[in-house]
Design a protein around this motif. Structure first.
Motif, short mmCIF file in Angstrom:
data_model
loop_
_atom_site.label_atom_id
_atom_site.label_comp_id
_atom_site.label_asym_id
_atom_site.label_seq_id
_atom_site.Cartn_x
_atom_site.Cartn_y
_atom_site.Cartn_z
N ALA A 1 -7.85 20.39 43.44
CA ALA A 1 -8.63 19.46 42.94
C ALA A 1 -7.75 18.01 42.52
O ALA A 1 -8.25 17.28 42.20
N GLU A 2 -6.43 18.28 42.35
CA GLU A 2 -5.50 17.13 41.95
C GLU A 2 -5.68 16.00 42.94
O GLU A 2 -5.69 16.29 44.24
N ARG A 3 -5.84 14.82 42.28
CA ARG A 3 -5.89 13.58 43.33
C ARG A 3 -4.84 13.29 43.73
O ARG A 3 -4.61 12.95 45.04
N TRP A 4 -3.72 13.65 43.21
CA TRP A 4 -2.27 13.55 44.07
C TRP A 4 -1.44 14.87 43.71
O TRP A 4 -1.27 15.42 42.53
N LEU A 5 -1.01 15.29 44.90
CA LEU A 5 -0.23 16.62 44.98
C LEU A 5 1.23 16.19 45.25
O LEU A 5 1.65 15.70 46.22
N GLY A 6 1.91 16.37 44.17
CA GLY A 6 3.33 16.12 44.29
C GLY A 6 4.22 17.15 44.63
O GLY A 6 3.69 18.22 45.13
N ASP A 7 5.69 17.21 44.94
CA ASP A 7 6.35 18.33 45.67
C ASP A 7 6.16 19.58 44.91
O ASP A 7 6.13 20.63 45.43
N HIS A 8 6.05 19.43 43.51
CA HIS A 8 5.87 20.43 42.52
C HIS A 8 4.77 21.36 43.05
O HIS A 8 4.74 22.59 42.74
N GLU A 9 3.71 20.46 42.73
CA GLU A 9 2.22 21.12 42.99
C GLU A 9 2.29 21.82 44.76
O GLU A 9 1.54 22.99 44.61
#
Length: 257
Positions: free
Chosen positions: A219-227
């Motif tokens: 659901a996060e708008r932006w998935l970084g490397d950590h996510e």
């Protein structure tokens, strides 16, 4: 707790000795008068920055590492007596976990880095004696239950961390305790730590928790490397859940972007 985050754990003149047959034993030793503590230095000179920095630094990990290296019954008793301490309790649980593992689990020679989660250990635990338990695990879980019952968010988080140490030891049939903690309203990263430890400790992780945590990440708008890494960490736990095929069920499938 002592000054500067230092728990009052050790007598001032405790030393350590080792021989080839034992990991360590506590003994009283002769010593010169101890140096003045940071509080004394601050009272003498309010501008003593080194003393100020020392007072502001937590030394709980230092105590845990030292006591774990000592590895005696006296050191174990210190850990057991401080499991309910709000500042040192989780460190005490980690110390008990490491001490038990070093004394009872075989060392794996030739491995520089141990895989985590250790699925080989998870399989052995799942098909081992489910009723076997240890005094350390029982004490840690009692402290975890008490921490959760405080009714505060910090108490809940502390309870989850404590339980994460106990589950890696033989802990008997305590599935209800872990199931109750992992459904709690805390951040997914903390749930993941407990879920991974549950798997390694032979427990079954609810597939609904895995699916719900993945939904939060997606659901996060932006998935970084950590996510992204966290999402893969959750996915690899599915085979050890109560329903490995849960993501194929339309009622629990992830939303599409």
């Amino acid at each position: 707790m002592g000054v500067g985050g230092r728990p009052t754990l050790l007598p001032p003149l405790i030393g350590r000795k080792r021989n080839s047959k034992q990991r360590g034993s506590l003994h009283l030793c002769e010593a010169d008068a101890p140096p003045p503590c940071s509080q004394t230095l601050i009272e003498a000179d309010r501008r003593n920055r080194a003393a100020l920095d020392d007072m502001r630094t937590s030394h709980t990990m230092d105590y845990r590492v030292t006591l774990t290296a000592v590895g005696t019954k006296e050191a174990e008793a210190v850990f057991l007596n401080h499991l309910s301490d709000a500042d040192f309790g989780t460190e005490a649980a980690m110390g008990l976990q490491v001490m038990w593992q070093e004394s009872n689990e075989p060392r794996r020679e030739g491995r520089v880095f141990q895989p985590w989660p250790d699925f080989e250990r998870a399989a052995a635990r799942r098909f081992g004696d489910r009723n076997a338990s240890t005094n350390a695990a029982e004490a840690i879980l009692a402290a975890a239950t008490a921490a959760k019952s405080e009714g505060t968010r910090e108490g809940l988080r502390r309870g989850i961390k404590l339980a994460g140490c106990a589950v890696l030891l033989p802990h008997g049939e305590k599935s209800a305790i872990f199931a109750d903690l992992i459904i709690s309203d805390v951040e997914t990263s903390l749930k993941l730590v407990l879920a991974q430890r549950m798997v390694v400790g032979g427990e079954v992780v609810p597939s609904t928790i895995i699916a719900a945590s993945l939904r939060v990440l997606v659901a996060e708008r932006w998935l970084g490397d950590h996510e992204v890494a966290q999402a893969f960490d959750w996915l690899e736990l599915l085979p050890f859940s109560d329903n490995p095929m849960t993501l194929l069920d339309r009622s629990t499938s992830l939303p599409r972007g």
